[in-house]
Design a protein around this motif. Structure first.
Motif, PDB file in Angstrom:
ATOM      1  N   UNK A 251     -79.326  73.318 -49.747  1.00  0.00           N
ATOM      2  CA  UNK A 251     -78.115  72.592 -49.333  1.00  0.00           C
ATOM      3  C   UNK A 251     -78.784  72.033 -48.103  1.00  0.00           C
ATOM      4  N   UNK A 252     -78.420  70.707 -47.787  1.00  0.00           N
ATOM      5  CA  UNK A 252     -78.855  69.863 -46.326  1.00  0.00           C
ATOM      6  C   UNK A 252     -77.843  69.033 -45.864  1.00  0.00           C
ATOM      7  N   UNK A 253     -77.793  68.579 -44.749  1.00  0.00           N
ATOM      8  CA  UNK A 253     -76.761  67.932 -43.901  1.00  0.00           C
ATOM      9  C   UNK A 253     -76.166  66.700 -45.011  1.00  0.00           C
ATOM     10  N   UNK A 254     -77.536  65.964 -45.388  1.00  0.00           N
ATOM     11  CA  UNK A 254     -77.171  64.626 -46.007  1.00  0.00           C
ATOM     12  C   UNK A 254     -76.900  64.622 -47.585  1.00  0.00           C
ATOM     13  N   UNK A 255     -76.920  65.965 -48.253  1.00  0.00           N
ATOM     14  CA  UNK A 255     -76.858  66.280 -49.352  1.00  0.00           C
ATOM     15  C   UNK A 255     -75.537  66.565 -49.998  1.00  0.00           C
TER      16      UNK A 255
END
Length: 303
Positions: A251-255
């Motif tokens: 998981x990533x902030x822009x995902x």
């Protein structure tokens, strides 16, 4: 001077087309006479984020064609940003690069959702579609009655006008190359520091008081008008062209945090989706060679 980064290559051609009054910057890698392969970047990104990924396909015989969405990169800053406007701009790029020929396309994040919507509206443009972590599925929005839509539209217009009034003359905060790279790292925590500094050199400009990202400060995700990210996913089910979706593990902030189980009910006939282990939302930057190898197996030889 642009710093070097392993595998990064400046586009072979860069130019601007007129999309009904909006200048859309196009970047191409590969032989000018090679078969076109369209490549759509994500939100708040720009075509030069493909500087490592695109040359891999160019060396395999494709003419990779990418473009900066309006307000991004070297494309024109405009008064209006909306999903429909992005679709119109994409159509202009497809017309320029391929005419009415069906061509393959790779889209990352917002660019993947954009390709799904464009294929739904104009399926004749596509031969194959690859979507890299651009299949948003969370926070489904239920349908609403028509009179409620009217109320929602009124609120959208007011909010948009207020937003434009406060950002019309805004400028992005200046900084050093390292400071801009650090700001980007907060949204892309898995990417290498030297890559982030490279991105600044091709995605920002230097002024008297420092570097600024080229992105129009008035842009907000989704722009103006009715649009929800998860509306893109149901469009997959009716796709009439071969589809290959890639999801990521971390998981990533822009995902989007979309899972295979989220996507499977919407897969078109013959469509396939799989997860790339060990990568986040920017799989094509973290593992460009491995990601490209999967995609090229699906695309086949340039034709």
């Amino acid at each position: 001077m642009t710093p070097e980064f392993p595998g990064a290559r400046t586009p072979d051609r860069e130019y601007t087309i007129d999309a009904k009054g909006v200048g859309i910057a196009i970047h191409e890698w590969g032989d000018a006479d090679a078969p076109p392969l369209m490549m759509a970047h994500g939100g708040f990104d720009f075509a030069r984020t493909f500087d490592v990924f695109a040359p891999i396909f160019a060396d395999a015989g494709w003419r990779v064609v990418s473009w900066d969405h309006r307000g991004h990169g070297d494309s024109t800053h405009t008064h209006l940003y909306s999903w429909e406007a992005d679709l119109r701009d994409a159509s202009a790029v497809f017309d320029h690069a391929a005419g009415r020929r069906a061509v393959p396309a790779i889209g990352h994040s917002k660019g993947g959702a954009l390709c799904l919507n464009l294929a739904d509206a104009a399926p004749f443009r596509f031969r194959k579609i690859v979507n890299i972590d651009g299949m948003p599925s969370r926070r489904p929005v239920p349908d609403v009655a028509e009179h409620e839509r009217t109320k929602m539209l009124s609120g959208e217009i007011t909010t948009w006008l207020d937003h434009r009034a406060t950002t019309a003359t805004a400028e992005r905060k200046p900084g050093t190359v390292d400071e801009l790279a650090e700001r980007r790292r907060r949204m892309n925590p898995r990417l290498r520091p030297d890559w982030l500094r490279y991105l600044v050199s091709v995605g920002a400009f230097e002024s008297d008081d420092g570097w600024r990202w080229k992105l129009d400060p008035s842009i907000r995700f989704g722009g103006f008008g009715p649009w929800r990210p998860e509306w893109a996913l149901p469009k997959m089910a009716s796709l009439g062209v071969p589809f290959y979706g890639l999801l990521v593990e971390h998981s990533e902030p822009m995902g989007w945090d979309t899972t295979i189980d989220d996507v499977t009910p919407y897969l078109p006939d013959g469509g396939h989706v799989e997860e790339i282990k060990g990568v986040g939302h920017f799989a094509h930057i973290e593992q460009p060679q491995a990601t490209a190898a999967r995609i090229m197996e699906f695309l086949g030889a340039p034709a």
